[in-house]
Design an enzyme around this catalytic site. Structure first.
Site, PDB file in Angstrom:
ATOM      1  N   HIS A  88       9.183 -35.784 109.230  1.00 28.69           N
ATOM      2  CA  HIS A  88       8.235 -35.001 110.031  1.00 28.69           C
ATOM      3  C   HIS A  88       6.827 -35.367 109.585  1.00 28.69           C
ATOM      4  O   HIS A  88       6.640 -36.102 108.607  1.00 28.69           O
ATOM      5  CB  HIS A  88       8.488 -33.494 109.863  1.00 28.69           C
ATOM      6  CG  HIS A  88       8.423 -33.044 108.448  1.00 28.69           C
ATOM      7  ND1 HIS A  88       7.237 -32.795 107.784  1.00 28.69           N
ATOM      8  CD2 HIS A  88       9.399 -32.808 107.536  1.00 28.69           C
ATOM      9  CE1 HIS A  88       7.479 -32.425 106.554  1.00 28.69           C
ATOM     10  NE2 HIS A  88       8.780 -32.433 106.362  1.00 28.69           N
ATOM     11  N   SER A 146       2.774 -34.685 108.417  1.00 25.93           N
ATOM     12  CA  SER A 146       1.948 -33.848 107.568  1.00 25.93           C
ATOM     13  C   SER A 146       0.780 -34.701 107.084  1.00 25.93           C
ATOM     14  O   SER A 146       0.227 -35.490 107.844  1.00 25.93           O
ATOM     15  CB  SER A 146       2.792 -33.309 106.397  1.00 25.93           C
ATOM     16  OG  SER A 146       2.022 -32.495 105.554  1.00 25.93           O
ATOM     17  N   HIS A 149      13.036 -25.527  76.691  1.00 27.26           N
ATOM     18  CA  HIS A 149      12.035 -25.522  77.766  1.00 27.26           C
ATOM     19  C   HIS A 149      11.415 -26.909  77.858  1.00 27.26           C
ATOM     20  O   HIS A 149      11.236 -27.589  76.840  1.00 27.26           O
ATOM     21  CB  HIS A 149      10.949 -24.475  77.510  1.00 27.26           C
ATOM     22  CG  HIS A 149      11.428 -23.064  77.600  1.00 27.26           C
ATOM     23  ND1 HIS A 149      12.183 -22.467  76.608  1.00 27.26           N
ATOM     24  CD2 HIS A 149      11.284 -22.128  78.580  1.00 27.26           C
ATOM     25  CE1 HIS A 149      12.476 -21.226  76.964  1.00 27.26           C
ATOM     26  NE2 HIS A 149      11.938 -20.990  78.156  1.00 27.26           N
ATOM     27  N   SER A 187       8.354 -29.614  78.814  1.00 27.07           N
ATOM     28  CA  SER A 187       6.906 -29.771  78.891  1.00 27.07           C
ATOM     29  C   SER A 187       6.558 -31.190  78.417  1.00 27.07           C
ATOM     30  O   SER A 187       7.295 -32.133  78.687  1.00 27.07           O
ATOM     31  CB  SER A 187       6.183 -28.715  78.056  1.00 27.07           C
ATOM     32  OG  SER A 187       4.801 -28.731  78.354  1.00 27.07           O
TER      33      SER A 187
END
Length: 915
Positions: free
Chosen positions: A448, A450, A590, A592
């Site tokens: 599509h 954009s 986590h 990072s």
């Protein structure tokens, strides 16, 4: 163009072969005279200094020179030296038959061929009585030198890649001419006397600005090949049917709506190329002719080559569209099409991509930090292409090709097309296709429409982590791995990694420590919940030159950074580092940024921040140059240090000014502005100006250049105005220091001031001191309208003040007849300003109320090589449109424009500028 290769190039190649086996002039020894080797050929176009070598030969008066018939000489020489050398030819080389004076041997920083310095020829060259072949290609000729018209024995004349806007009527007096090529010039009309060249056999006029042909062209009785491709022809004279010797006629890429029926009856015609026109009316005889090519026309879109002898059915060729700069939309039908936009991008809609006809709109936007999402180590390679309507899903993916200049540093980096989907930006799978060594296509499939842009980023590796666990490795650094154990996640999630290098010498220079070293910088990111259910094992290579058997653990530091924090944290004491001979492993929950450092320093976090900044900084220089023929026109540019010399070499032919600024450092996407000081101000209301300050955004692979016009309120009749322009970081504040010296004293880590360069407006003499439009009596007028933008009388006066000696070219491109130009020149014989104003305002008065007048003016300026003035006019129009839209929004007559995207998050757009 296949037609050119098949039809016109063999003759040019044959003429070139006569001079290709060039003879070298070699020195027999120090102080000895040169010797001629190989008889009658000389070549001085392969190495610099050809004029000096030829003059040295002529000074020796060697008898062998009298036998020379073929000479090649580069025109990348000093113009005066070149003219002096050419003036000697009739006496030194009286038997010359072939003379090649071509440019194009030198190239600019992007690899494009440069034009030679040749702008005319000495009159004495007409004394070359035996000259039959003359090649003046790739030069700077604006008109044909008069001596050429006196070379009565000339058989072949090559004038490609010059700046010719017209050919003289006297060209028809060359009785022996059989081959003429004037491709890649600016021809708008042809002389009627061209039809008098009864011996002409091959004529190439492709890549010009022709919109009509004189009927007299039908008098070329010997013409066998005619190439008129890539012009603006809208019709053809019926006299073309009189070219009874014609075998090849190339007319592709024009604006033809019909062709003369008589072309079908030319007895020798074996190929007629009519591709990519606007043909709706083609004689039936041509529709059935096997030698006619009609693809890319409204009538001939479904036509293809005839069936093969084996009976294989023809393959329907996809319609092709080539948009000019004045078109911003195009239709797409269920049949599909291939489209080339004026900005260089290409689109391919496969058959069935849309079920119903749809109109596609596009525009090319200037990159802004609020619109362009860049990671800390990304680099922007293109402008922003917006395709509308947004969000409309296609039934088949549409192919998109974006053109860009490849970055120098490609190791451990990749190029991707970035787009916006569902209020977030993502990267598409991208393939690179080489158009030429200095330009590449970034090709991707889009579901599509954009916003789209091309970005260079560190190589990214990604995988899908399932509850069963997986392993992710870096393709650029095999030693960088992330191991996900079973049960690390309940739902599948996508994770990615990027690895960034830092040169050891930069780190050692920063720390002043010879033994310091770092590992590659690792960035890990993921989708889904922020943490994992079980620890994930990360493996990083030990810093360069360090092994696990000999290192001092007290010097090894594991650093961690999580946006948007401003500092790096030392987490060595919070994790268990498992060391092998080459690697360090640790576990995290986590994701990072992670970095291993080996240093004797203790406070490593602050040093890591500085080193990370150094990785993302670009060393640049700022330049401010004034146009030589119009000092009020100022070019401002911010250049990476390695591009300064090449850019200045290209600009200093037309501009002059001080040396570039000292080297400063800037981040990708960092904002800065230029403020004119000490009596100098910007002379126009521009959309990129705030309170008279010119705003910039630095992108290392884009041009970062703007041309502005300046003025002064000081008395220039009394003395020259010595002002300056200062460059400051950030957006325009409420108060800018009036004097750069005050800012210079505050120079430091957070200083706004970057550089100050002098600007001088020379003293005006006599009538030059009168303001623009002084003593004028002109009727008030406006061109255009408020919605699309208009030009006022004041705007037109500003344009008139910029044109200078270029005004005749602009007038011709505006469609004014040459006789009217002559009348204006005679009526205002001693008043150049009067000539320009009268031309421009008389044309404007005739255009009042006519649609498209402003667009015609912009197009004429661009065709006249005055892109600077064209951009100024476009800026005024854009400012007017913005004011108009703001006005109707304030009054509630229009909603907010939904086409403007919301800016990316602060972590995306501001990291490079704030770090």
């Amino acid at each position: 163009m296949a037609a050119v290769v098949e039809g016109l190039e063999p003759e040019a190649a044959a003429a070139e072969d006569a001079a290709r086996d060039a003879v070298q002039a070699v020195e027999a020894g120090p102080g000895a005279p040169p010797l001629l080797v190989g008889g009658n050929r000389l070549s001085f176009d392969l190495h610099p200094g050809g004029c000096h070598r030829l003059l040295h030969l002529c000074a020796q008066q060697l008898p062998q020179l009298l036998q020379v018939e073929f000479l090649r000489l580069s025109t990348h020489e000093d113009p005066q030296l070149l003219e002096a050398t050419l003036a000697r030819l009739p006496w030194c080389l009286p038997r010359l038959r072939s003379l090649v004076l071509k440019g194009g041997q030198c190239r600019d920083t992007l690899g494009a061929c440069l034009r030679g310095a040749l702008t005319t020829l000495p009159a004495g060259l007409s004394g070359l009585a035996r000259l039959a072949h003359l090649d003046l290609s790739f030069n700077s000729l604006e008109k044909l030198p008069g001596c050429v018209l006196q070379m009565r024995g000339l058989d072949a004349l090559l004038l490609s890649h010059n700046r010719l806007s017209e050919l003289p009527e006297a060209l028809g007096a060359l009785p022996a001419l059989t081959f003429l090529t004037v491709t890649h010039n600016c021809l708008q009309t042809l002389p009627t006397a061209l039809g008098a060249l009864s011996t002409l056999q091959r004529l190439d006029l492709s890549k010009n600005l022709l919109d009509t042909l004189p009927p007299e062209i039908g008098g070329l009785s010997s013409l066998s090949e005619l190439n008129l491709a890539s012009n603006r022809l809208q019709s053809l004279p019926a006299s073309l049917a009189g070219l009874r010797s014609l075998r090849l006629l190339v007319l592709h890429s024009n604006l033809l709506a019909s062709v003369p029926a008589g072309l079908a009856h030319l007895p020798l015609l074996s190929r007629l190329d009519l591709r990519d026109n606007q043909l709706r009316d083609v004689p039936p005889e041509l529709l059935d002719a096997p030698f006619v090519r009609l693809q890319g026309n409204p009538l001939g879109e479904a036509l293809s080559d005839p069936p093969s002898p084996t009976g294989t059915p023809p393959v329907l060729e996809m319609p092709r569209l080539f948009l000019t700069s004045d078109l911003d939309s195009f239709p797409v039908t269920p049949r599909g099409c291939s489209v080339t936009l004026a900005c260089g991008a290409r689109l391919q809609f496969p058959a069935g991509a849309t079920a119903t006809p749809i109109t596609i709109r596009y525009r090319l936007l200037l990159p802004e930090p609020g619109l362009v999402p860049l990671g800390p180590h990304d680099a922007l390679l293109s402008g922003v292409l917006e395709l509308q309507p947004h969000g409309v899903a296609f039934q088949q993916d549409v192919g998109l090709w974006l053109l860009f200049v490849p970055p120098r540093a490609r190791r451990f980096r990749e190029v991707v097309v970035r787009t916006r989907t569902d209020n977030s930006w993502g990267d598409l799978e991208t393939h690179l296709e080489e158009e030429e060594p200095t330009r590449l296509w970034a090709h991707c499939q889009v579901p599509h429409f954009s916003w789209f842009l091309v970005v260079s980023r560190p190589v990214s590796n990604a995988c899908l982590v399932t509850p069963e666990g997986t392993l992710l490795c870096s393709s650029g650094h095999p030693g960088v791995k992330v191991t996900f154990p079973p049960g690390a996640t309940e739902e599948p999630r996508r994770v990615s990694m990027q690895v960034v290098h830092m040169a050891g010498r930069e780190l050692r220079a920063l720390l002043g420590e010879p033994e310091a070293a770092v590992s590659p910088l690792l960035c890990l990111s993921q989708s889904g919940p922020p943490g994992f259910l079980r620890p994930v094992t990360v493996q990083l290579p030990l810093p360069s030159g360090i092994t696990g058997l000999s290192l001092d653990r007290s010097c090894l530091h594991l650093l961690y950074w999580a946006p948007p924090a401003a500092t790096w944290d030392d987490i060595t004491a919070q994790v268990v580092l498992e060391l092998t001979h080459l690697y360090a492993r640790f576990q995290v929950t986590h994701f990072s940024w992670y970095w291993l450092w080996y240093t004797t320093k203790t406070c490593v976090g602050g040093l890591a921040r500085k080193a990370w900044e150094r990785l993302r900084l670009h060393r640049v220089n700022l330049i401010a140059l004034q146009r030589r023929r119009d000092p009020e026109q100022v070019l401002l540019q911010c250049l990476p240090r390695n591009k300064v010399d090449g850019t200045l070499r290209r600009l200093l032919e037309r501009y002059q000014g001080p040396e570039p600024s000292d080297t400063v450092e800037m981040f990708e996407g960092e904002k800065f502005f230029a403020a004119f000081e000490r009596g100098i101000d910007v002379d126009a209301d521009r959309p990129d100006c705030v309170d008279g300050r010119v705003c910039f955004v630095f992108y290392s692979h884009l041009k970062n250049v703007k041309e502005v016009y300046v003025t002064t309120t000081l008395d220039r009749e009394a003395q020259a105005v010595r002002g300056q322009v200062s460059f400051y970081r950030g957006t325009v504040p409420e108060q800018v220091p009036e004097e750069a010296e005050a800012a210079r004293r505050r120079k430091g880590t957070d200083a706004l001031w970057m550089a100050t360069l002098p600007i001088k407006l020379p003293r005006l003499r006599g009538s030059e001191g009168q303001g623009r439009g002084a003593n004028l009596s002109l009727a008030p007028l406006n061109l255009g309208d408020a919605e699309t933008g208009f030009l006022t009388q004041s705007n037109l006066l500003s344009v008139a003040g910029r044109l200078g000696p270029d005004w005749p070219a602009v007038a011709l491109h505006l469609g004014m007849p040459y006789r009217e130009l002559q009348r204006i020149r005679h009526e205002f014989r001693d008043d150049l300003d009067g000539q320009i104003r009268h031309m421009l305002f008389s044309w404007a008065e005739r255009q009042a109320g006519q649609p498209g007048a402003v667009g015609l003016l912009v197009q004429a300026l661009e065709q006249s090589d005055r892109q600077d003035v064209a951009e100024e006019v476009q800026a005024v129009l854009e400012l007017g449109r913005r004011k108009y839209q703001d006005g109707i929004r304030r009054t509630g007559l229009a909603p907010e424009d939904p086409a403007v995207p919301p800016g990316p998050s602060a972590s995306q757009s501001q990291e490079p500028a704030q770090a």
